[in-house]
Design a protein around this motif. Structure first.
Motif, PDB file in Angstrom:
ATOM      1  N   GLY A 182       0.827  -1.189   0.003  1.00  0.00           N
ATOM      2  CA  GLY A 182      -0.015   0.123  -0.068  1.00  0.00           C
ATOM      3  C   GLY A 182       0.854   1.411  -0.041  1.00  0.00           C
ATOM      4  O   GLY A 182       0.549   2.181  -0.768  1.00  0.00           O
TER       5      GLY A 182
ATOM      6  N   TYR B 247       2.487   1.908  -3.176  1.00  0.00           N
ATOM      7  CA  TYR B 247       1.915   2.268  -4.262  1.00  0.00           C
ATOM      8  C   TYR B 247       1.264   3.695  -4.008  1.00  0.00           C
ATOM      9  O   TYR B 247       1.508   4.565  -4.922  1.00  0.00           O
ATOM     10  CB  TYR B 247       0.433   1.482  -4.274  1.00  0.00           C
TER      11      TYR B 247
ATOM     12  N   THR C 184      -4.098  -7.896  -3.121  1.00  0.00           N
ATOM     13  CA  THR C 184      -3.657  -6.702  -2.204  1.00  0.00           C
ATOM     14  C   THR C 184      -3.281  -5.493  -3.026  1.00  0.00           C
ATOM     15  O   THR C 184      -3.757  -4.353  -2.833  1.00  0.00           O
ATOM     16  CB  THR C 184      -2.520  -7.052  -1.430  1.00  0.00           C
TER      17      THR C 184
ATOM     18  N   ALA D 261      -5.114  -1.938  -3.506  1.00  0.00           N
ATOM     19  CA  ALA D 261      -4.184  -0.609  -3.462  1.00  0.00           C
ATOM     20  C   ALA D 261      -4.719   0.348  -4.678  1.00  0.00           C
ATOM     21  O   ALA D 261      -4.905   1.488  -4.398  1.00  0.00           O
ATOM     22  CB  ALA D 261      -2.815  -0.794  -3.410  1.00  0.00           C
TER      23      ALA D 261
ATOM     24  N   LYS E 205      -6.732   3.023  -3.062  1.00  0.00           N
ATOM     25  CA  LYS E 205      -5.608   4.117  -2.755  1.00  0.00           C
ATOM     26  C   LYS E 205      -5.542   4.349  -1.296  1.00  0.00           C
ATOM     27  O   LYS E 205      -5.468   5.631  -0.809  1.00  0.00           O
ATOM     28  CB  LYS E 205      -5.931   5.268  -3.505  1.00  0.00           C
TER      29      LYS E 205
ATOM     30  N   LEU F 251      -4.727   2.882   2.448  1.00  0.00           N
ATOM     31  CA  LEU F 251      -3.731   2.067   3.256  1.00  0.00           C
ATOM     32  C   LEU F 251      -4.554   0.936   4.108  1.00  0.00           C
ATOM     33  O   LEU F 251      -4.217  -0.255   4.168  1.00  0.00           O
ATOM     34  CB  LEU F 251      -2.769   2.784   4.226  1.00  0.00           C
TER      35      LEU F 251
ATOM     36  N   THR G  30      -6.300  -1.682   1.861  1.00  0.00           N
ATOM     37  CA  THR G  30      -5.222  -2.637   1.416  1.00  0.00           C
ATOM     38  C   THR G  30      -4.720  -3.611   2.513  1.00  0.00           C
ATOM     39  O   THR G  30      -4.582  -4.834   2.196  1.00  0.00           O
ATOM     40  CB  THR G  30      -4.040  -1.563   0.844  1.00  0.00           C
TER      41      THR G  30
END
Lengths: 235, 110
Positions: free
Chosen positions: A175, A178, B80, B84, B88, B90, B93
């Motif tokens: 995460g 990205y 995963t 993401a 977008k 966290l 995700t």
């Protein structure tokens, strides 16, 4: 987000990241307890070392009986990105006292850094002590409390691996990677992808002969040097 | 398990090293500036270290030999990454990642 740099606006804007701290903090506490570390030490690590990824790494290296110096070096290296984030943040607090700079700097995290960088776009490129300090302390207390609760829950969840909780850290890296890729405008997107691809190849080759606790360091340093070379050669 | 004094001093050492990483730029940059070469080198640290920490988890090390694939981690990485890209976010995700690996282990017995 708005242009207010106050305690209350900071509290409001930190809330989404606090949920993240609670989730990962719980997972860290449970994994730590399952690895045989006491709730006291688990909480102390969150209060003293205070770095999500590094704490998981410290736990895993304690389990494999790594030497203290290589654990500390690994933690330093994983957290060395703090140097970059602090370096980027520091100029906005140049007018604040040295003590306030140390208080702010001591609790910088990936998330408070990201929030600060985002906030700049709403405040005419300004940050202040009250706002950033509030963001930091929300993160710090949420992280420590979640770690302790996780460690205590760990008594009831003996095998967190079964539930996939050990993947929380890997998922967090995915995460964060990205979010970094799409938000970091200082490096061209294509160059970032090339560096990530280099890391994959370097990891695959490096893992053959580099011990696990040195692999991250070696691969990261190589990838940074590679990035600089490619940037000057082709971008 | 190692002794609690070993754990404590490891925590303390890591804490001091991390704290210095955090505060030294604030202290030093009140007076000095980093050279542009150093800043450029460090600018690659976030993506390099985060991808390294991910990719290491996709392989199982056999020192002296080619690594084998960690199939559960590799398969769990796919939803995963997808979450993401879409969210977008966290937290989303992380939750999707944990559920994915949990599903592979509990339901498929991997």
């Amino acid at each position: 987000m708005n242009n207010e740099l106050t305690v209350s606006s900071a509290a409001r804007e930190t809330l989404p990241t606090v949920f993240g701290y609670i989730g990962i903090g719980l997972a860290y506490g449970i994994v730590g307890k399952a690895s045989g570390i006491s709730p006291l030490m688990i909480t102390l690590m969150s209060l003293i070392t205070y770095g999500g990824a590094s704490q998981f790494i410290i736990v895993s290296m304690l389990v494999t009986h790594s030497p203290m110096i290589s654990i500390i070096l690994s933690a330093f290296l994983v957290n060395s990105r703090m140097i970059l984030m602090s370096t980027t943040l520091a100029p906005y607090f140049k007018k604040e006292s040295l003590l306030k700079n140390i208080i702010l700097g001591g609790l910088v995290t990936d998330e408070s850094f990201a929030l600060g960088m985002n906030k700049l776009n709403f405040t005419d490129r300004k940050l202040n002590f009250a706002w950033f300090n509030t963001v930091n302390w929300f993160a710090y207390t949420a992280w420590a409390a979640a770690s302790l609760v996780g460690a205590l829950l760990g008594n009831f969840i003996s095998d967190p691996e079964k539930f996939g909780l050990d993947f929380a850290l890997v998922a967090m890296f995915i995460g964060l990677l990205y979010l970094q890729l799409i938000s970091d405008k200082s490096i061209k997107f294509k160059l970032q992808l090339i560096v990530v691809a280099f890391v994959l190849v370097a990891t695959y080759i490096g893992i053959i002969f580099i011990p696990a606790n040195l692999l991250t360091l070696v691969v990261t340093l190589l990838a940074c040097a590679f990035g600089v070379v490619i940037k000057h050669g082709f971008f | 398990m190692v002794s609690s004094s070993f754990v404590f001093f490891t925590i303390l050492g890591s804490g001091i090293a991390t704290w210095l990483s955090r505060i030294m730029p604030f202290v030093i940059l009140k007076k000095f500036q980093l050279s542009s070469g150093v800043i450029e080198f460090l600018s690659f640290v976030p993506i390099a270290i985060m991808s390294a920490l991910w990719f290491e988890n996709l392989f199982i090390q056999h020192l002296g030999h080619l690594p084998s694939l960690d199939m559960p981690n590799l398969l769990a990485s796919l939803p995963t990454v997808l979450s993401a890209l879409i969210s977008k976010n966290l937290l989303v995700t992380v939750v999707v990642g944990v559920i994915s690996l949990g599903f592979l282990r509990l339901v498929l017995g991997m």
